[in-house]
Enzyme design. Structure first.
Site, PDB file in Angstrom:
ATOM      1  N   GLU A   1      -5.258  -6.278  14.472  1.00  0.00           N
ATOM      2  CA  GLU A   1      -4.752  -4.886  14.490  1.00  0.00           C
ATOM      3  C   GLU A   1      -5.634  -3.889  14.172  1.00  0.00           C
ATOM      4  O   GLU A   1      -5.224  -2.604  14.425  1.00  0.00           O
ATOM      5  CB  GLU A   1      -3.897  -5.160  12.842  1.00  0.00           C
TER       6      GLU A   1
ATOM      7  N   LYS B   1       9.301  -0.756  14.143  1.00  0.00           N
ATOM      8  CA  LYS B   1       9.995  -0.541  12.981  1.00  0.00           C
ATOM      9  C   LYS B   1      11.055   0.575  12.920  1.00  0.00           C
ATOM     10  O   LYS B   1      11.894   0.482  12.577  1.00  0.00           O
ATOM     11  CB  LYS B   1       8.786  -0.052  12.016  1.00  0.00           C
TER      12      LYS B   1
ATOM     13  N   HIS C   1      -6.878 -32.868  17.886  1.00  0.00           N
ATOM     14  CA  HIS C   1      -5.797 -33.813  18.609  1.00  0.00           C
ATOM     15  C   HIS C   1      -4.611 -32.838  19.057  1.00  0.00           C
ATOM     16  O   HIS C   1      -3.253 -33.350  19.202  1.00  0.00           O
ATOM     17  CB  HIS C   1      -5.038 -34.536  17.623  1.00  0.00           C
TER      18      HIS C   1
ATOM     19  N   GLY D   1      -5.033  -1.626   4.952  1.00  0.00           N
ATOM     20  CA  GLY D   1      -4.167  -2.768   4.359  1.00  0.00           C
ATOM     21  C   GLY D   1      -4.907  -4.168   4.640  1.00  0.00           C
ATOM     22  O   GLY D   1      -4.923  -4.838   3.904  1.00  0.00           O
ATOM     23  N   ARG D   2      -5.241  -4.164   5.858  1.00  0.00           N
ATOM     24  CA  ARG D   2      -6.045  -5.472   6.330  1.00  0.00           C
ATOM     25  C   ARG D   2      -7.535  -5.587   5.821  1.00  0.00           C
ATOM     26  O   ARG D   2      -8.108  -6.726   5.852  1.00  0.00           O
ATOM     27  CB  ARG D   2      -6.125  -5.556   7.766  1.00  0.00           C
TER      28      ARG D   2
ATOM     29  N   GLU E   1      10.361  -4.709   4.720  1.00  0.00           N
ATOM     30  CA  GLU E   1      10.555  -6.304   4.317  1.00  0.00           C
ATOM     31  C   GLU E   1      10.017  -6.493   2.846  1.00  0.00           C
ATOM     32  O   GLU E   1      10.799  -6.960   1.870  1.00  0.00           O
ATOM     33  CB  GLU E   1       9.443  -6.905   4.989  1.00  0.00           C
TER      34      GLU E   1
ATOM     35  N   LYS F   1       0.778  -1.189  -0.073  1.00  0.00           N
ATOM     36  CA  LYS F   1       0.054  -0.047  -0.078  1.00  0.00           C
ATOM     37  C   LYS F   1       0.994   1.323  -0.010  1.00  0.00           C
ATOM     38  O   LYS F   1       0.611   2.019  -0.991  1.00  0.00           O
ATOM     39  CB  LYS F   1      -0.872  -0.111   1.031  1.00  0.00           C
TER      40      LYS F   1
HETATM   41  O1  F6P Z   1       3.152  -2.599   9.836  1.00  0.00           O
HETATM   42  C1  F6P Z   1       2.023  -2.776   9.365  1.00  0.00           C
HETATM   43  C2  F6P Z   1       1.182  -2.722   8.247  1.00  0.00           C
HETATM   44  O2  F6P Z   1       1.392  -1.419   7.943  1.00  0.00           O
HETATM   45  C3  F6P Z   1      -0.103  -3.463   7.976  1.00  0.00           C
HETATM   46  O3  F6P Z   1      -1.233  -2.550   8.385  1.00  0.00           O
HETATM   47  C4  F6P Z   1      -0.020  -3.587   6.629  1.00  0.00           C
HETATM   48  O4  F6P Z   1      -0.875  -4.394   6.152  1.00  0.00           O
HETATM   49  C5  F6P Z   1       1.318  -3.990   6.325  1.00  0.00           C
HETATM   50  O5  F6P Z   1       2.005  -3.264   7.330  1.00  0.00           O
HETATM   51  C6  F6P Z   1       1.953  -3.879   5.069  1.00  0.00           C
HETATM   52  O6  F6P Z   1       2.074  -2.385   4.481  1.00  0.00           O
HETATM   53  P1  F6P Z   1       2.248  -2.069   2.812  1.00  0.00           P
HETATM   54  O7  F6P Z   1       1.043  -2.696   2.209  1.00  0.00           O
HETATM   55  O8  F6P Z   1       1.990  -0.499   3.029  1.00  0.00           O
HETATM   56  O9  F6P Z   1       3.607  -2.589   2.441  1.00  0.00           O
END
Ligand code: F6P
Length: 564
Positions: A372, A527, A403, A286-287, A222, A216
């Site tokens: 979240e 972060k 189980h 995002g979620r 990452e 987003k």
């Molecule tokens: O760090 C949390 C977050 O901002 C989430 O809310 C989001 O889904 C995820 O990181 C990834 O963010 P992006 O889509 O901006 O890479």
């Protein structure tokens, strides 16, 4: 009373009439599920409701009709319906970021009338315009018209993203895998552990691999790190297999990399042609984004028709939430039930147990959606929450969980409300001799909710011939709350309905607690510190010494023990 102005201070639920009545009701509540079912032959029917294709039985929860009446009164007093309507209409209910919250607009059918315009944007036109581009792209890949730089057909789509840019796509891909086009698979890369990049690309042919960088913000460490790693892997591979020259690199990136983001300028900075990028908007959290262009990997591998059916499922649940009377409104009732469980029965966790192997990533997906969203102690006006808030969601598919951890749900000392999810029609109807295995599977589903609700008394244990101390060990108290959710089949539409159901449940809980369910400031500190620690981790002794004793000790341990 509440107002639909999203910036109005939340009503403190503990000051409502309903809250006081619920407290008194909780103290006075007598009986057990055994008794309640015996006394009221209508109980199952009374507490079972249909929402689109979902058939939801709430009757095995620890509630009476009076509990539900008071919970619905609470919803009215805190203004759940007003805030729902404000959300659907595009009010800026995400107050800390001053944004509208319009994931419901992502799944409005083409040609919806009247058109939705918010903050000067024609939302319907933009949503449909982007979907059109995503579908065009998907069809090109699926038909083989879009090839890699050496002219080979795409066989693998790697989605690089994390959180909402990963969990939704991977969950849906796993759930609907049988619908993937033959010869086209998806892989998902999220973790910054380099093992993930290594394992995800292992065995892939760069010539037939297409990468979707989904982020987003397009700033996520990452995702951008993994995107660079995979770009290097791809170019290196193409140099080796196809003699790619430095001049051809740009073309190779254009043929093998597309992006999905709200920040198209940053996509370009990264080196991806904006022509090959699909946008969305800051009013999609995002979620809540699997139904936006973030689902490009799904539209590509599963197909635009499947994606359209998936969106239609969301919309059916959105309509139900917007229009069903409160007494039959399933997301509203389930959200309120969670309030009852958390704030009155003191449940700290909530299990989600799909009896469907294809839904094995559903609990993980729900963890981000719910935790979240509602894992917050501050309300939307900045004041502290006045009650316990967000419970811990967790789960695994049945029967595997049976189980492993069901022992604690059956006989432990904690209340663990659990949602059981199952489908009437199997995806694969296999038989073991005479036995239809899906029936064996469903028998477990029915048995577990029955055992949890009604238990087994000491007399029943004794009647089976058990005596002495073993009686107590083999006794089941019952009264362990469960909700059963069934649907005819796990289709794209039903999956969309399920996701939307939990989105709206989460929303209802957030409104009662006065929480802005659409920001996530709690992820920022970690972060920031990870960035700040880079120098110490790389061995800067002055920086290591400046850390607290525990952190510096752990960094030193790392530096002494790393091999290679
Ligand atoms: O760090 C949390 C977050 O901002 C989430 O809310 C989001 O889904 C995820 O990181 C990834 O963010 P992006 O889509 O901006 O890479």
């Amino acid at each position: 009373m509440t107002s639909s102005d999203p910036t109005t201070a939340p009503v403190d639920p503990t000051t409502t009439e309903a809250w006081a009545e619920l407290e008194a009701h909780d103290l006075a509540l007598e009986g057990s599920l055994r008794e309640w079912f015996a006394e009221d032959p209508e109980r199952a029917a009374r507490f079972t409701h249909d929402a689109a294709d979902l058939h939801v039985d709430l009757s095995k929860n620890l509630l009476t009709p009076e509990t539900m009446r008071l919970l619905l009164k609470l919803a009215r007093e805190v203004g759940v319906e007003e805030r729902r309507d404000a959300m659907y209409a595009g009010a800026h209910i995400n107050t800390t970021e001053d944004r509208a919250v319009l994931h419901t607009a992502l799944r409005r059918p083409a040609g919806s009338s009247p058109a939705l315009a918010v903050d000067g944007q024609n939302i319907d036109e933009d949503v449909r315009g982007t979907l059109h581009r995503v579908y065009e792209f998907a069809e090109k890949v699926r038909s083989g018209e879009w090839t890699g730089v050496t002219g080979k057909r795409i066989e693998t789509v790697v989605n690089i993203g994390i959180g909402g840019s990963d969990l939704g796509p991977v969950m849906v891909y796993e759930a609907l895998k049988p619908l993937a086009q033959d010869g086209l698979e998806a892989r998902f890369l999220s973790n910054i552990d380099p093992t993930d990049a290594y394992e995800t690309t292992r065995g892939l042919d760069p010539e037939t691999t297409l990468v979707i960088v989904a982020s987003k913000t397009f700033t996520t460490l990452e995702t951008l790190t993994n995107a660079r790693l995979v770009r290097s892997w791809l170019l290196e591979g193409l140099r080796e297999s196809a003699g790619l020259t430095a001049e051809q690199e740009k073309e190779a990136v254009a043929k093998h990399f597309v992006a999905v983001s709200t920040a198209l300028d940053k996509v370009e900075e990264f080196g991806i042609d904006p022509q090959n990028a699909f946008g969305f908007w800051n009013w999609v959290g995002g979620r809540y984004s699997v139904d936006s262009a973030i689902g490009t990997v799904l539209a590509t591998v599963l197909g635009p028709d499947v994606f359209e059916e998936f969106l239609a499922g969301f919309h059916a649940m959105d309509e139900h939430f917007a229009t069903a009377p409160a007494e039959q409104n399933v997301p509203l009732l389930m959200g309120l039930l969670n309030i009852w469980n958390v704030n009155f029965l003191e449940a700290e966790t909530h299990a989600v147990l799909p009896y469907s192997q294809y839904l094995h990533r559903f609990p993980a997906y729900l963890q981000q959606l719910t935790m979240e969203s509602n894992g917050k102690g501050v309300r939307w006006d900045g004041s502290l929450a006045t009650t316990e808030t967000g419970e811990v969601f967790w789960g695994e598919p049945g029967t595997n969980g049976q189980h492993a951890f069901y022992q604690l749900i059956h006989q432990g000392t904690r209340v663990i409300p659990a949602d059981f999810i199952a489908f009437a029609t199997p995806d694969h109807a296999l038989v073991d001799g005479e036995q239809d295995v899906h029936e064996l599977f469903l028998a477990n589903f029915f048995a577990q909710t029955k055992a949890l609700a009604f238990g087994k008394t000491a007399e029943e244990v004794r009647a089976e011939g058990t005596e002495g101390a073993l009686v107590a060990a083999r006794e089941f108290s019952g009264d362990r709350p469960t909700t059963s959710i069934m649907a005819p089949k796990l289709t794209p539409s039903v999956l969309g309905q399920l996701i939307a159901l939990y989105e709206h449940i989460t929303f209802v809980q957030g409104v009662v607690w006065g929480i802005n369910s659409f920001d996530q400031w709690g992820v920022e500190l970690g972060k920031q510190l990870a960035k700040d620690l880079a120098g110490a981790v790389a061995g800067d002794e002055e920086k290591i010494s400046a850390e607290d004793a525990s952190t510096s000790g752990l960094i030193r341990y790392y530096r002494e023990h790393r091999e290679g």
